[in-house]
Design a protein around this motif. Sequence first.
Motif, PDB file in Angstrom:
ATOM      1  N   VAL B 184       0.765  -1.241   0.365  1.00 53.10           N
ATOM      2  CA  VAL B 184      -0.056  -0.075   0.077  1.00 53.10           C
ATOM      3  C   VAL B 184       0.923   1.238  -0.076  1.00 53.10           C
ATOM      4  N   GLN B 187       2.115   2.577  -3.162  1.00 56.03           N
ATOM      5  CA  GLN B 187       1.260   3.160  -4.185  1.00 56.03           C
ATOM      6  C   GLN B 187       0.828   4.386  -3.821  1.00 56.03           C
ATOM      7  N   HIS B 188       1.662   4.906  -2.956  1.00 59.80           N
ATOM      8  CA  HIS B 188       1.313   6.332  -2.794  1.00 59.80           C
ATOM      9  C   HIS B 188       1.492   7.400  -3.865  1.00 59.80           C
ATOM     10  N   TRP B 192      -1.065   3.603  -8.356  1.00 59.94           N
ATOM     11  CA  TRP B 192      -1.823   2.456  -8.408  1.00 59.94           C
ATOM     12  C   TRP B 192      -1.373   1.201  -9.171  1.00 59.94           C
ATOM     13  N   SER B 258      -8.604  -3.518  -3.074  1.00 61.27           N
ATOM     14  CA  SER B 258      -8.302  -2.271  -3.136  1.00 61.27           C
ATOM     15  C   SER B 258      -6.960  -2.248  -2.620  1.00 61.27           C
ATOM     16  N   VAL B 259      -6.298  -2.883  -1.700  1.00 61.03           N
ATOM     17  CA  VAL B 259      -5.222  -2.815  -1.334  1.00 61.03           C
ATOM     18  C   VAL B 259      -4.108  -3.143  -2.108  1.00 61.03           C
ATOM     19  N   GLY B 263      -4.580   0.959  -4.362  1.00 66.67           N
ATOM     20  CA  GLY B 263      -3.885   1.922  -3.360  1.00 66.67           C
ATOM     21  C   GLY B 263      -4.215   2.078  -1.793  1.00 66.67           C
ATOM     22  N   GLY B 264      -5.164   1.019  -1.535  1.00 66.54           N
ATOM     23  CA  GLY B 264      -5.785   0.984  -0.249  1.00 66.54           C
ATOM     24  C   GLY B 264      -6.068   2.439   0.349  1.00 66.54           C
ATOM     25  N   TYR B 265      -5.437   2.932   1.365  1.00 67.06           N
ATOM     26  CA  TYR B 265      -6.033   4.380   1.707  1.00 67.06           C
ATOM     27  C   TYR B 265      -5.347   5.542   1.213  1.00 67.06           C
ATOM     28  N   ASN B 266      -4.752   5.165  -0.139  1.00 64.54           N
ATOM     29  CA  ASN B 266      -4.243   6.318  -0.611  1.00 64.54           C
ATOM     30  C   ASN B 266      -5.308   6.878  -1.515  1.00 64.54           C
ATOM     31  N   PHE B 298     -10.420   4.155   1.899  1.00 61.90           N
ATOM     32  CA  PHE B 298     -10.080   2.658   2.106  1.00 61.90           C
ATOM     33  C   PHE B 298     -11.524   1.936   1.852  1.00 61.90           C
TER      34      PHE B 298
END
Lengths: 172, 359, 183
Positions: B184, B187-188, B192, B258-259, B263-266, B298
């Motif tokens: 993750v 992917q910042h 992504w 999504s992770v 990009g998960g929480y990005n 996320f």
Amino acid sequence: MNPTLSFFYFLSFLTVLSALMVILSKNPIHSVLYLILTFFTLSGHYILLNAQFLAAVNIIVYAGAIMVLFLFVIMFLNVKDIHEEAKNSLTKIAAAIVGGTVFVILFGAYRKTIIAPADPNTFDSQVGMIESLGKLLFREYLLPFELASILLLVAMVGAVMLGKREIGERHF
Amino acid sequence: MELTEFIIKTLTILVVFVLTLVIAMYSTWGERKVAGFIQDRMGPNRAGPGGLLQPLADAGKMFFKEDFIPALANKWLFISGPSLAMLTALLASAVIPFGSTFRYGGAEVVLQGVESNIGILYVFGVVALGVYGIMIGGWASNNKFSLLGAIRAASQNISYEVAMGLSLIAILMMSSSLSLGDIVAQQHGGNWNIFYQPLGFIIFLTCSFAECNRVPFDLPECETELVGGYHTEYGSMKLGFYLFAEYINMFVSSAIISVLYFGGYNYPGMDWVYNQLTAALGTTTGHNIATLIGTGVFFGKALFFIFFYMWVRWTLPRFRYDQLMNLGWKKLIPLAIFNIIITGACVLFLKPYITALLN
Amino acid sequence: MTLMERAYLPAIATGLAITLKHFFAKKVTIQYPEVKRYLGPVFRGRHILKRDEDGRERCTACGLCAVACPAEAISMVAAERVKGEETLYREEKYAAVYEVNMLRCIFCGLCEEACPKQAVYLRHDEFIPVFNDRNQVIWGKDLLVEDMNNRYTREAWTKEEAHILDRKRADGEVTNVIPRAIP
Ligand code: SF4
Ligand code: SF4
């Protein structure tokens, strides 16, 4: 006793118990399930040894794939209630001899081996990590690694050949 | 310090656990709503506003139904089937990174149950185990339809696991890490993986449908052929557990998708928001709020994929079993291998070239 | 199949687009207990035993409805009218007991067709309510015979007429048929 040690004993107890149950339980399905449990406890041992990659791969490959296939096949066999067919004494004797021989060989082999004691100064706790494992496999042991992969490829091709439909043969 | 760490970890795991359960619970509601809307209906709307209490009503119903065990079933295995299904479904949520860190009293708490450097392998192992619940339950029911369902589940899971693993390898080659947290973090900044791995994404998505036994790959419980498949003999809360496990699996795989690919929480413009917040509210509160926004993003992504699962379910018909196997072995696996080769070539040749070009 | 067709994905995307369109489409659901749909002027709902203009029961207990009934849901006991009951019963013989078993009835309307006295009808505006108890299943004369204060009429015989009537009723111009509370 420190917690790791007691956990080790607990895990070993569980391993030996489930391994024994594999051969002691009458129902083949139960045997397979105990075998899966054995793999789990073995993975637990790997984790205790800080070999996480090995633990995960053990679960994925053995418990997750191979044992599923075992279960798969045994379930097919077990569709009809097969009652314990009486094994004649010849089979029993043969099995006892083979098993005993293997046991003696293994025992003899392990009795002589000397495990080098871990040197706390040079001991690297990260040795079981995936990075070091990868480096080892792809540098020092590259040839055996690739040979093993070729072996697997050959086995795969062979399996495909065996399973291939011959001309004129119908499967469905 | 050991103790506080332990307590924090326990709390995180508890929160993750509860969140997973709640989301799975409301997925059952969502599924019926989505089904209704797609079929021009309203979906459940009687229990509570908008039918929001429907999951509770369902659970109540499940609890009060007769807990039936067939006479010739293997009792212990019959019970352990659904329990295993639930267990394996819940295990996977432990390693999902829900957000970056949370600052509290000088300590940084990672919003992830367990940070492990083999995170993705762990998920994979747990997914591989998921089939046992189905197999054991199906076999223990002592019913031919259940057995056939169980066997289908086994062969389907094994077949699609291969393609899934191969499509993952491309990701791992790019990230050169097995830890979900690292994947993750890499992917910042809009980096992504979906942009680099569209083919891998499609393969992974298809395989995750198959691993979750969702339509169009829900052959283990194919009503038209197998009555109810592996849960033919199940009723009451045991059936409930099976169905619930399916929804948990859905959530977990949506989260993993999504992770891994989104990009998960990005989210775009993340740094700007972070700087604004920390400038306005200080490094602790600002950081925490930024983390919460990331976690919200996320969950938004994960919920979208849950919706996508449902959307596909109410769009596509079921595959035939030989089609399923052909797709898995003859299409997805070669495609995944092709993807690995392409990725390897790109990482080896294209990446240094582009990096040189950019600098 | 061409490569495009074999790739499945374009076809899947088309399908997904179609379902998404339906997702946002207007829903056709009618929220039943609160909103009721007009069932048509010839809907066959619950039975009613009619009276004539003077309030006399029309049924003469001829039994033709019971014979016609494919579900054998109707049973009756006939009685002779005695002097002084002319205001109650139109014919010399009447049904002392007239019962319809609502679980057996299939609402085919054959009793309605068979009746020579235009005595039995299936209402177009009321259902049989849900039963909670076995005792509620057999409906006797107390439930079936028309109430003179709230007579059942069926003015509309086509959909158009029915709609006009419904609008009038909604506007309060016509108030003759008020659905009775069902016991
Ligand atoms: S509607 Fe049909 S079934 Fe019902 S009572 Fe009349 S004839 Fe019998
Ligand atoms: S309702 Fe009509 S058909 Fe039936 S008994 Fe009375 S008069 Fe005869």
